[in-house]
Design a protein around this motif. Structure first.
Motif, PDB file in Angstrom:
ATOM      1  N   MET A 111      29.207  45.477  37.586  1.00 25.45           N
ATOM      2  CA  MET A 111      28.679  44.489  38.713  1.00 25.45           C
ATOM      3  C   MET A 111      29.755  43.536  38.941  1.00 25.45           C
ATOM      4  O   MET A 111      29.762  43.055  40.291  1.00 25.45           O
ATOM      5  N   PHE A 112      30.670  42.911  37.958  1.00 23.99           N
ATOM      6  CA  PHE A 112      31.656  42.080  38.456  1.00 23.99           C
ATOM      7  C   PHE A 112      32.684  42.669  39.486  1.00 23.99           C
ATOM      8  O   PHE A 112      33.052  42.018  40.490  1.00 23.99           O
ATOM      9  N   ILE A 113      33.104  43.972  39.325  1.00 23.83           N
ATOM     10  CA  ILE A 113      33.974  44.660  40.131  1.00 23.83           C
ATOM     11  C   ILE A 113      33.308  44.474  41.403  1.00 23.83           C
ATOM     12  O   ILE A 113      33.820  44.448  42.698  1.00 23.83           O
ATOM     13  N   SER A 114      32.041  45.146  41.756  1.00 23.95           N
ATOM     14  CA  SER A 114      31.199  45.331  42.772  1.00 23.95           C
ATOM     15  C   SER A 114      31.201  43.749  43.509  1.00 23.95           C
ATOM     16  O   SER A 114      31.525  43.804  44.953  1.00 23.95           O
ATOM     17  N   LEU A 115      30.952  42.902  42.892  1.00 19.62           N
ATOM     18  CA  LEU A 115      30.932  41.403  43.415  1.00 19.62           C
ATOM     19  C   LEU A 115      32.418  41.036  44.009  1.00 19.62           C
ATOM     20  O   LEU A 115      32.563  40.461  45.043  1.00 19.62           O
ATOM     21  N   LEU A 116      33.415  41.385  43.335  1.00 17.96           N
ATOM     22  CA  LEU A 116      34.732  41.155  43.711  1.00 17.96           C
ATOM     23  C   LEU A 116      35.202  42.078  45.246  1.00 17.96           C
ATOM     24  O   LEU A 116      35.934  41.438  45.781  1.00 17.96           O
ATOM     25  N   LEU A 117      34.907  43.057  44.988  1.00  9.41           N
ATOM     26  CA  LEU A 117      34.907  43.989  46.457  1.00  9.41           C
ATOM     27  C   LEU A 117      34.239  43.420  47.295  1.00  9.41           C
ATOM     28  O   LEU A 117      34.533  43.555  48.539  1.00  9.41           O
ATOM     29  N   THR A 118      33.077  43.114  47.131  1.00  9.72           N
ATOM     30  CA  THR A 118      32.121  42.789  48.298  1.00  9.72           C
ATOM     31  C   THR A 118      32.573  41.208  48.988  1.00  9.72           C
ATOM     32  O   THR A 118      32.948  41.216  50.278  1.00  9.72           O
ATOM     33  N   VAL A 119      33.081  40.468  48.004  1.00 14.53           N
ATOM     34  CA  VAL A 119      33.778  39.150  48.483  1.00 14.53           C
ATOM     35  C   VAL A 119      34.969  39.417  49.086  1.00 14.53           C
ATOM     36  O   VAL A 119      35.070  38.789  50.413  1.00 14.53           O
ATOM     37  N   ALA A 120      35.938  40.300  48.604  1.00  8.33           N
ATOM     38  CA  ALA A 120      37.172  40.611  49.324  1.00  8.33           C
ATOM     39  C   ALA A 120      36.662  41.209  50.768  1.00  8.33           C
ATOM     40  O   ALA A 120      37.639  40.894  51.668  1.00  8.33           O
ATOM     41  N   ASN A 121      35.768  42.409  50.931  1.00  6.40           N
ATOM     42  CA  ASN A 121      35.548  42.828  52.309  1.00  6.40           C
ATOM     43  C   ASN A 121      34.922  41.826  53.027  1.00  6.40           C
ATOM     44  O   ASN A 121      35.342  41.709  54.138  1.00  6.40           O
ATOM     45  N   LEU A 122      34.207  40.888  52.624  1.00  6.97           N
ATOM     46  CA  LEU A 122      33.606  39.762  53.538  1.00  6.97           C
ATOM     47  C   LEU A 122      34.772  38.750  54.219  1.00  6.97           C
ATOM     48  O   LEU A 122      34.762  38.252  55.195  1.00  6.97           O
ATOM     49  N   ALA A 123      35.736  38.605  53.006  1.00 10.02           N
ATOM     50  CA  ALA A 123      36.807  37.726  53.524  1.00 10.02           C
ATOM     51  C   ALA A 123      37.880  38.120  54.542  1.00 10.02           C
ATOM     52  O   ALA A 123      38.559  37.798  55.376  1.00 10.02           O
ATOM     53  N   VAL A 124      37.924  39.838  54.358  1.00  5.24           N
ATOM     54  CA  VAL A 124      38.943  40.207  55.377  1.00  5.24           C
ATOM     55  C   VAL A 124      38.271  40.588  56.642  1.00  5.24           C
ATOM     56  O   VAL A 124      38.942  40.526  57.566  1.00  5.24           O
ATOM     57  N   SER A 125      36.898  40.800  56.696  1.00  4.60           N
ATOM     58  CA  SER A 125      36.041  41.203  58.037  1.00  4.60           C
ATOM     59  C   SER A 125      35.819  40.004  58.567  1.00  4.60           C
ATOM     60  O   SER A 125      35.883  38.671  58.423  1.00  4.60           O
TER      61      SER A 125
END
Length: 70
Positions: free
Chosen positions: A56-70
């Motif tokens: 869950m923590f890794i999924s959260l980090l990936l989601t935040v990173a994708n939102l920051a990049v897009s």
């Protein structure tokens, strides 16, 4: 005749274990709760809870990173 009900440790449920693992992820745990957990947590539940929490923590980090990049 002695009553041994207070001496026996109750095994905690999976949801109780998930709560303990969740609090350990953020580093907050009361001493009283820790004392209740000692000997009462099922090691398999702790490992599963840790894996689920990590995913869950890794999924959260990936989601935040994708939102920051897009």
């Amino acid at each position: 005749m002695a009553d041994n009900t207070q001496d026996t440790k109750k095994t905690r449920s999976f949801m109780d274990t998930m709560g303990a693992v969740g609090w350990s992820f953020i580093g907050l745990r009361r001493k009283r709760d820790f004392d209740e957990d000692v000997g009462g947590l099922n090691p398999v539940y702790v490992i599963l809870g840790g894996l689920i929490g990590t995913a869950m923590f890794i999924s959260l980090l990936l989601t935040v990173a994708n939102l920051a990049v897009s």
